[in-house]
Design a protein around this motif. Sequence first.
Motif, PDB file in Angstrom:
ATOM      1  N   LEU A  57       2.591   1.388  -4.141  1.00 21.81           N
ATOM      2  CA  LEU A  57       1.229   1.731  -3.737  1.00 21.81           C
ATOM      3  C   LEU A  57       1.243   3.078  -3.027  1.00 21.81           C
ATOM      4  O   LEU A  57       2.146   3.376  -2.241  1.00 21.81           O
ATOM      5  N   SER A  58       0.224   3.890  -3.300  1.00 24.84           N
ATOM      6  CA  SER A  58       0.053   5.141  -2.562  1.00 24.84           C
ATOM      7  C   SER A  58      -1.428   5.386  -2.348  1.00 24.84           C
ATOM      8  O   SER A  58      -2.273   4.896  -3.096  1.00 24.84           O
ATOM      9  N   TYR A  59      -1.735   6.184  -1.302  1.00 24.68           N
ATOM     10  CA  TYR A  59      -3.124   6.391  -0.890  1.00 24.68           C
ATOM     11  C   TYR A  59      -3.343   7.874  -0.583  1.00 24.68           C
ATOM     12  O   TYR A  59      -3.376   8.277   0.578  1.00 24.68           O
ATOM     13  N   PRO A  60      -3.479   8.729  -1.584  1.00 25.13           N
ATOM     14  CA  PRO A  60      -3.690  10.149  -1.309  1.00 25.13           C
ATOM     15  C   PRO A  60      -5.133  10.462  -0.913  1.00 25.13           C
ATOM     16  O   PRO A  60      -6.076   9.931  -1.499  1.00 25.13           O
ATOM     17  N   PHE A  61      -5.270  11.321   0.079  1.00 26.84           N
ATOM     18  CA  PHE A  61      -6.556  11.897   0.453  1.00 26.84           C
ATOM     19  C   PHE A  61      -6.555  13.347  -0.011  1.00 26.84           C
ATOM     20  O   PHE A  61      -5.651  14.119   0.326  1.00 26.84           O
ATOM     21  N   PHE A  62      -7.558  13.729  -0.805  1.00 27.73           N
ATOM     22  CA  PHE A  62      -7.643  15.069  -1.360  1.00 27.73           C
ATOM     23  C   PHE A  62      -8.748  15.847  -0.638  1.00 27.73           C
ATOM     24  O   PHE A  62      -9.927  15.487  -0.733  1.00 27.73           O
ATOM     25  N   LEU A  63      -8.371  16.906   0.070  1.00 29.79           N
ATOM     26  CA  LEU A  63      -9.341  17.763   0.746  1.00 29.79           C
ATOM     27  C   LEU A  63      -9.821  18.828  -0.231  1.00 29.79           C
ATOM     28  O   LEU A  63      -9.059  19.703  -0.638  1.00 29.79           O
ATOM     29  N   MET A  88      -1.887   2.560 -14.283  1.00 27.09           N
ATOM     30  CA  MET A  88      -2.182   2.893 -12.894  1.00 27.09           C
ATOM     31  C   MET A  88      -3.654   2.663 -12.621  1.00 27.09           C
ATOM     32  O   MET A  88      -4.506   3.192 -13.318  1.00 27.09           O
ATOM     33  N   GLY A  89      -3.967   1.884 -11.601  1.00 24.11           N
ATOM     34  CA  GLY A  89      -5.350   1.664 -11.231  1.00 24.11           C
ATOM     35  C   GLY A  89      -5.758   2.580 -10.105  1.00 24.11           C
ATOM     36  O   GLY A  89      -4.936   3.009  -9.310  1.00 24.11           O
ATOM     37  N   GLU A  90      -7.057   2.890  -9.994  1.00 23.67           N
ATOM     38  CA  GLU A  90      -7.508   3.757  -8.922  1.00 23.67           C
ATOM     39  C   GLU A  90      -8.953   3.465  -8.565  1.00 23.67           C
ATOM     40  O   GLU A  90      -9.739   3.021  -9.392  1.00 23.67           O
ATOM     41  N   ILE A  91      -9.269   3.680  -7.294  1.00 22.59           N
ATOM     42  CA  ILE A  91     -10.638   3.623  -6.789  1.00 22.59           C
ATOM     43  C   ILE A  91     -10.830   4.883  -5.975  1.00 22.59           C
ATOM     44  O   ILE A  91      -9.964   5.257  -5.193  1.00 22.59           O
ATOM     45  N   ASP A  92     -11.947   5.560  -6.159  1.00 18.80           N
ATOM     46  CA  ASP A  92     -12.170   6.825  -5.472  1.00 18.80           C
ATOM     47  C   ASP A  92     -13.325   6.736  -4.483  1.00 18.80           C
ATOM     48  O   ASP A  92     -14.453   7.099  -4.806  1.00 18.80           O
ATOM     49  N   PRO A  93     -13.089   6.251  -3.240  1.00 19.22           N
ATOM     50  CA  PRO A  93     -14.135   6.339  -2.223  1.00 19.22           C
ATOM     51  C   PRO A  93     -14.239   7.788  -1.756  1.00 19.22           C
ATOM     52  O   PRO A  93     -13.355   8.281  -1.088  1.00 19.22           O
ATOM     53  N   ALA A  94     -15.304   8.476  -2.139  1.00 15.85           N
ATOM     54  CA  ALA A  94     -15.314   9.921  -1.988  1.00 15.85           C
ATOM     55  C   ALA A  94     -15.868  10.400  -0.651  1.00 15.85           C
ATOM     56  O   ALA A  94     -15.559  11.491  -0.219  1.00 15.85           O
ATOM     57  N   PHE A  95     -16.728   9.648  -0.005  1.00 15.00           N
ATOM     58  CA  PHE A  95     -17.397  10.161   1.174  1.00 15.00           C
ATOM     59  C   PHE A  95     -16.445  10.163   2.355  1.00 15.00           C
ATOM     60  O   PHE A  95     -15.819   9.161   2.656  1.00 15.00           O
ATOM     61  N   VAL A  96     -16.371  11.285   3.070  1.00 18.07           N
ATOM     62  CA  VAL A  96     -15.389  11.398   4.128  1.00 18.07           C
ATOM     63  C   VAL A  96     -16.001  11.723   5.490  1.00 18.07           C
ATOM     64  O   VAL A  96     -15.290  11.869   6.456  1.00 18.07           O
ATOM     65  N   GLN A  97     -17.310  11.844   5.574  1.00 16.80           N
ATOM     66  CA  GLN A  97     -17.928  12.131   6.846  1.00 16.80           C
ATOM     67  C   GLN A  97     -18.336  10.837   7.538  1.00 16.80           C
ATOM     68  O   GLN A  97     -18.349   9.763   6.938  1.00 16.80           O
ATOM     69  N   VAL A 144       8.758   5.917 -19.315  1.00 16.42           N
ATOM     70  CA  VAL A 144       7.351   6.120 -18.975  1.00 16.42           C
ATOM     71  C   VAL A 144       7.246   6.940 -17.696  1.00 16.42           C
ATOM     72  O   VAL A 144       8.222   7.147 -16.981  1.00 16.42           O
ATOM     73  N   LEU A 145       6.020   7.398 -17.430  1.00 15.62           N
ATOM     74  CA  LEU A 145       5.719   8.090 -16.183  1.00 15.62           C
ATOM     75  C   LEU A 145       4.573   7.384 -15.481  1.00 15.62           C
ATOM     76  O   LEU A 145       3.590   7.006 -16.126  1.00 15.62           O
ATOM     77  N   GLY A 146       4.705   7.197 -14.183  1.00 18.87           N
ATOM     78  CA  GLY A 146       3.583   6.655 -13.424  1.00 18.87           C
ATOM     79  C   GLY A 146       2.453   7.666 -13.360  1.00 18.87           C
ATOM     80  O   GLY A 146       1.280   7.337 -13.456  1.00 18.87           O
ATOM     81  N   CYS A 147       2.819   8.931 -13.189  1.00 21.12           N
ATOM     82  CA  CYS A 147       1.852  10.036 -13.176  1.00 21.12           C
ATOM     83  C   CYS A 147       2.583  11.273 -13.672  1.00 21.12           C
ATOM     84  O   CYS A 147       3.652  11.618 -13.150  1.00 21.12           O
ATOM     85  N   ASN A 160      -3.663   4.248  -5.609  1.00 19.86           N
ATOM     86  CA  ASN A 160      -2.785   4.194  -6.781  1.00 19.86           C
ATOM     87  C   ASN A 160      -1.908   2.950  -6.746  1.00 19.86           C
ATOM     88  O   ASN A 160      -1.233   2.686  -5.740  1.00 19.86           O
ATOM     89  N   TYR A 161      -1.919   2.208  -7.824  1.00 21.62           N
ATOM     90  CA  TYR A 161      -1.018   1.063  -7.983  1.00 21.62           C
ATOM     91  C   TYR A 161      -0.133   1.302  -9.198  1.00 21.62           C
ATOM     92  O   TYR A 161      -0.626   1.486 -10.318  1.00 21.62           O
ATOM     93  N   TYR A 162       1.170   1.349  -8.963  1.00 24.16           N
ATOM     94  CA  TYR A 162       2.136   1.556 -10.036  1.00 24.16           C
ATOM     95  C   TYR A 162       2.920   0.262 -10.241  1.00 24.16           C
ATOM     96  O   TYR A 162       3.754  -0.103  -9.401  1.00 24.16           O
ATOM     97  N   PRO A 163       2.689  -0.464 -11.331  1.00 18.87           N
ATOM     98  CA  PRO A 163       3.401  -1.725 -11.552  1.00 18.87           C
ATOM     99  C   PRO A 163       4.864  -1.469 -11.894  1.00 18.87           C
ATOM    100  O   PRO A 163       5.222  -0.377 -12.357  1.00 18.87           O
ATOM    101  N   PRO A 164       5.732  -2.444 -11.674  1.00 26.31           N
ATOM    102  CA  PRO A 164       7.135  -2.283 -12.070  1.00 26.31           C
ATOM    103  C   PRO A 164       7.258  -2.189 -13.585  1.00 26.31           C
ATOM    104  O   PRO A 164       6.438  -2.731 -14.327  1.00 26.31           O
ATOM    105  N   CYS A 165       8.297  -1.500 -14.031  1.00 28.55           N
ATOM    106  CA  CYS A 165       8.527  -1.328 -15.472  1.00 28.55           C
ATOM    107  C   CYS A 165      10.015  -1.521 -15.750  1.00 28.55           C
ATOM    108  O   CYS A 165      10.853  -0.864 -15.115  1.00 28.55           O
TER     109      CYS A 165
END
Length: 246
Positions: A183-189, A1-10, A108-111, A97-102
């Motif tokens: 693909l998923s795009y969670p925003f964590f408050l 699973m790949g991830e990028i964390d753009p953290a700034f939200v203001q 396995v678990l994606g997460c 989040n990028y979850y490749p096919p398996c």
Amino acid sequence: MGEIDPAFVQAPEHRPKLSVIEAEGIPVIDPDDKEITEWYNQWPEFPPEMRETFQEYAYHMEKLALKLMELIAMSLGLPPKQFHGFFKDQTSWIRLNYYPPCPNPDLVLGCGRHKDSGALTVLAQDEVPGLEVRRKSDGEWVLVKPLPDAYIINVGDVIQVWCNDAYESVEHRVMLSADKARLSYPFFLFPAHYTNVQPLEELTDEQNPPKYRPCNWGKFLATGKRSNFMKLDVENIQIHHFRINN
């Protein structure tokens, strides 16, 4: 699973550095450790519009999440903006989040199974199913079918503590697909790093005493992040470690 964390939200003109208190050693909160570490985004050069796009998206996610916090406050009999002060210097972020096919998704678990540690999660996802939640009544895992143009909202551990278990954080996991990428795009408050998370006085009394000891959010966040980079010999810090055994 790949991830990028753009953290700034203001909004860009009000976007400060993101700082958290760094916890060291085993996952135990050390109140005497006052060291501060700075976290910075490392934006890719390509695509060139990525940074601006995600800053704009994160800005709107923040507005949505804070509006949801107002509705939660009202449901608890509190003023709508009861929680807003906790997010003045928030440590919120977005994950891609990028979850490749398996070919053998059952192996396995994606997460892995977990509960979100923050206040709220606003999840956008594509049409490929994979998210499962654990049903409290019997412990069975239930697939959450994606709905077009809809967000999934997770209540996190922080809200569970603030409201003294009136709301509960939901355990969930992600399973892979045999033939489709997801693909998923969670925003964590997340609240400010200096926030001491504890049951609100307005929601506790002699009949409903506090069920959790105070927990410094910065310490909790930094300590929890250790499991992203190493295999721990002990269970990583969890919100139940702060539960009071009455």
